[in-house]
Design a protein around this motif. Structure first.
Motif, mmCIF file in Angstrom:
data_model
loop_
_atom_site.group_PDB
_atom_site.id
_atom_site.type_symbol
_atom_site.label_atom_id
_atom_site.label_comp_id
_atom_site.label_asym_id
_atom_site.label_seq_id
_atom_site.Cartn_x
_atom_site.Cartn_y
_atom_site.Cartn_z
ATOM 1 N N UNK A 205 -47.736 -59.125 12.656
ATOM 2 C CA UNK A 205 -48.281 -58.153 11.710
ATOM 3 C C UNK A 205 -48.928 -56.994 12.457
ATOM 4 N N UNK A 206 -49.279 -55.948 11.705
ATOM 5 C CA UNK A 206 -50.049 -54.869 12.300
ATOM 6 C C UNK A 206 -51.420 -55.406 12.710
ATOM 7 N N UNK A 207 -51.947 -55.000 13.842
ATOM 8 C CA UNK A 207 -53.259 -55.495 14.262
ATOM 9 C C UNK A 207 -54.382 -54.858 13.453
ATOM 10 N N UNK A 212 -56.260 -53.135 17.707
ATOM 11 C CA UNK A 212 -55.429 -51.977 18.003
ATOM 12 C C UNK A 212 -56.139 -51.021 18.962
ATOM 13 N N UNK A 213 -57.465 -50.901 18.815
ATOM 14 C CA UNK A 213 -58.224 -50.049 19.732
ATOM 15 C C UNK A 213 -58.156 -50.605 21.156
ATOM 16 N N UNK A 215 -55.682 -52.327 22.346
ATOM 17 C CA UNK A 215 -54.316 -52.047 22.807
ATOM 18 C C UNK A 215 -54.218 -50.613 23.317
ATOM 19 N N UNK A 216 -54.742 -49.662 22.552
ATOM 20 C CA UNK A 216 -54.688 -48.261 22.958
ATOM 21 C C UNK A 216 -55.464 -48.036 24.251
ATOM 22 N N UNK A 217 -56.617 -48.674 24.375
ATOM 23 C CA UNK A 217 -57.397 -48.558 25.612
ATOM 24 C C UNK A 217 -56.597 -49.041 26.816
ATOM 25 N N UNK A 218 -55.875 -50.141 26.644
ATOM 26 C CA UNK A 218 -55.111 -50.713 27.755
ATOM 27 C C UNK A 218 -53.879 -49.864 28.091
ATOM 28 N N UNK A 219 -53.215 -49.362 27.060
ATOM 29 C CA UNK A 219 -51.973 -48.627 27.269
ATOM 30 C C UNK A 219 -52.199 -47.150 27.609
ATOM 31 N N UNK A 220 -53.312 -46.584 27.131
ATOM 32 C CA UNK A 220 -53.621 -45.176 27.416
ATOM 33 C C UNK A 220 -55.057 -45.099 27.937
ATOM 34 N N UNK A 221 -55.323 -45.655 29.097
ATOM 35 C CA UNK A 221 -56.706 -45.722 29.601
ATOM 36 C C UNK A 221 -57.330 -44.360 29.849
ATOM 37 N N UNK A 222 -56.514 -43.326 30.046
ATOM 38 C CA UNK A 222 -57.044 -41.991 30.329
ATOM 39 C C UNK A 222 -57.494 -41.263 29.062
ATOM 40 N N UNK A 223 -57.196 -41.816 27.894
ATOM 41 C CA UNK A 223 -57.582 -41.174 26.631
ATOM 42 C C UNK A 223 -59.091 -41.250 26.436
ATOM 43 N N UNK A 224 -59.669 -40.170 25.918
ATOM 44 C CA UNK A 224 -61.086 -40.145 25.576
ATOM 45 C C UNK A 224 -61.389 -41.242 24.558
ATOM 46 N N UNK A 225 -62.522 -41.927 24.737
ATOM 47 C CA UNK A 225 -62.822 -43.063 23.857
ATOM 48 C C UNK A 225 -62.939 -42.637 22.395
ATOM 49 N N UNK A 229 -60.632 -43.930 19.190
ATOM 50 C CA UNK A 229 -61.185 -44.492 17.957
ATOM 51 C C UNK A 229 -60.668 -43.752 16.735
ATOM 52 N N UNK A 230 -60.625 -42.419 16.824
ATOM 53 C CA UNK A 230 -60.144 -41.635 15.690
ATOM 54 C C UNK A 230 -58.657 -41.865 15.447
ATOM 55 N N UNK A 231 -57.875 -41.953 16.520
ATOM 56 C CA UNK A 231 -56.437 -42.226 16.388
ATOM 57 C C UNK A 231 -56.208 -43.557 15.674
ATOM 58 N N UNK A 232 -56.884 -44.596 16.129
ATOM 59 C CA UNK A 232 -56.687 -45.933 15.561
ATOM 60 C C UNK A 232 -57.121 -45.969 14.100
#
Length: 309
Positions: A205-207, A212-213, A215-225, A229-232
């Motif tokens: 299922x969708x997380x 999901x946050x 996952x995004x941190x792990x896959x795009x570590x250079x993204x501003x925190x 958060x806003x993306x997720x």
């Protein structure tokens, strides 16, 4: 870890969770449990869920983490035995026949034996998956099985029952050790119960927002925190409305990557509108958000995150 150095299978659910986490796959305990059981019981794992939720990635991560070859059978309409299992190299066989005929000493039985030998056999994914060594069986990914027809599904059922395939000219090819089989489907059609009974089942299922946050941190570590958060939270809200195709985790990662490439540290209405093509894949959905609903969702996201901080 080298792909040529197989690693021992996990001996517990917690070890399975750690195995996935080490490869930056954020699995929940239910997935880790069924994955551990599939490995322990040597049963295929049938993964069902919407496109973009990470089903295929599970097989990739498993192969990399266990140091096994990943053999992928990408399914499509019209997939047949010659594309999935094996075929003969007819051009090379004809050259061999012509060469033997040119010598003037060609014997029919010898010629037949020569041209129908391993030398001229082209192994496709199914046969490759049955060729693993003891303790180093490959991960066999049968991706998007729902795209094939029922005839191929029935053939696959026979393969998964005995892990062997018959080549009339050579005999039976049998796996020394069954491959680790991962089957995925996007549920565009129902798969027959007979095949499902051979497998352990898990709905991917969708997380939730927290996972999901991560996952995004792990896959795009250079993204501003704050941006992550806003993306997720924006994507989570999109999944609550009636879109033709809601974005999956893969789209969340792509969007975070794209926004980072644009040097964004937070979402704004103009940026959201300009980059919707990264997140959504249907014009009607994009138009709906650009007409005002997208700005409204962004306002809600920022208000909720501000209240939570």
């Amino acid at each position: 870890m080298s792909a040529l150095t197989p690693r021992a299978l996990p001996q517990s659910i917690d070890e399975t969770l750690d195995l996935m986490a080490d490869a930056d796959y954020v699995a929940d305990r239910a997935l880790a449990t069924v994955l551990f059981l599939a490995l322990k019981m040597k049963r295929p794992l049938f993964l069902e869920g919407e496109a973009g939720v990470g089903k295929t990635e599970i097989a990739k991560v498993l192969a990399a983490s266990l140091g096994r070859r990943l053999i992928r059978l990408q399914c499509y309409e019209g997939l047949d035995v010659s594309s999935a299992v094996y075929e003969w190299n007819y051009a090379a066989q004809m050259i061999e026949i012509r060469m033997e005929e040119a010598t003037g000493t060609a014997d029919r039985d010898i010629m037949e034996h020569n041209v129908f030998s391993e030398k001229y056999l082209i192994r496709r994914p199914v046969m490759e998956a049955l060729s693993g060594d003891i303790g180093a069986a490959p991960v066999f990914l049968i991706d998007e099985l729902d795209r094939t027809d029922e005839a191929f599904e029935a053939f696959l059922l026979e393969i998964l029952s005995d892990y062997q395939v018959s080549v009339p000219e050579l005999g039976t090819v049998r796996a020394d050790e069954p491959p680790i089989v991962i089957i995925t489907t996007n549920r565009t059609r129902e798969i027959h119960d007979a095949l499902k009974r051979r497998c352990l089942y898990h709905w991917v299922d969708y997380p939730d927002a927290e996972r999901e946050l991560e996952i995004v941190h792990r896959k795009v570590p250079e993204a501003n925190r704050r941006l992550s958060e806003e993306v997720v939270h924006y994507v989570q809200k999109l999944r609550e409305i009636d879109l033709f195709k809601v974005p999956g985790v893969a789209e969340s990662i792509d969007w975070a990557n794209a926004l980072t490439e644009l040097d964004k540290i937070a979402l704004d209405p103009e940026t959201v509108s300009d980059t919707l093509g990264v997140l959504l894949k249907y014009q009607d959905d994009i138009a709906r958000l650009r007409e005002g609903e997208g700005a409204k969702i962004l306002s809600e996201v920022k208000a909720e995150l501000e209240a939570a901080s």
